[in-house]
Design an enzyme around this catalytic site. Structure first.
Site: not given
Length: 210
Positions: A15, A20, A66, A68, A93, A114
């Site tokens: 990632y 993101h 993560f 969320n 972002d 989220n």
């Protein structure tokens, strides 16, 4: 007065370069500027660094929960150090802002993000500051999830990096609580358009190079 800078993203090398993770890129850049090294802190579920800006102690945080579940990390650190929501800046972002631009905002809608939704839930309020780093929109709502989890095009990444470098100039004002000044520094994103060559009345022909 900002005491806690929180960059949002997803942990893991897969990632690292995705849109993101723009919030992580910003906090990484701030850490480099302040010559700090983010270290894993299990109690805060993230990478943390502590430093000084203008004589004021500040914390840098990258949640490793993560996206969320970002609020779990933010709330843990904020509660331990008694940092109020209005003293927190979350960098994330933003689909509704074009790459190369950034916006500073207190509270407001998390618009389906989220990470912001969970921070709001964990803090019990949305009254924290947000630095919205533009990543642009794919144009179709159904493509958003793929868009944010993909790497930006080279020119988009460069535009985002330029926005990060520019908005870092606002950090002293943010820490000093000079939010109007910080807003002005952050929102003056586009370079001024070159003025047309000035002509004297009655002058004809092509303007002289100068």
């Amino acid at each position: 007065m900002i005491k806690l800078f929180v960059g949002l993203g997803n942990p893991g090398p897969e990632y690292e370069a995705t849109r993101h993770n723009a919030g992580f890129w910003w906090v990484d850049a701030l850490a480099r500027d302040l010559k700090l090294v983010l270290q894993p802190e299990r109690g805060y579920h993230g990478f943390v660094a502590r430093g000084q800006v203008g004589g004021q102690t500040v914390w840098l945080l990258e949640p490793q929960t993560f996206m969320n579940l970002s609020g779990k990390s933010v709330a843990a650190l904020a509660r331990f150090y008694k940092i109020e929501p209005q003293e927190i800046l979350v960098i994330h972002d933003e689909l509704d802002v074009v790459p190369g631009e950034a916006k500073l905002k207190l509270g407001g809608s998390h618009a389906g993000h989220n990470g912001l939704r969970d921070i709001h839930a964990q803090l019990g309020t949305g009254d924290y500051w947000r630095l919205r780093l533009g990543i642009g929109h794919p144009g179709v709502k159904s493509e958003v999830i793929h868009w944010v989890l993909k790497k930006p095009l080279k020119e988009q990444r460069e535009a985002i990096e330029n926005a990060i470098a520019r908005t870092l100039h606002a950090v002293p004002a943010l820490v000093a609580g000079e939010m109007d000044k910080a807003t002005m520094l952050i929102h003056t994103s586009k370079p001024p358009r070159p003025k047309p060559p000035r002509r004297e009345p009655g002058e004809g022909g092509a303007p002289a190079a100068g």
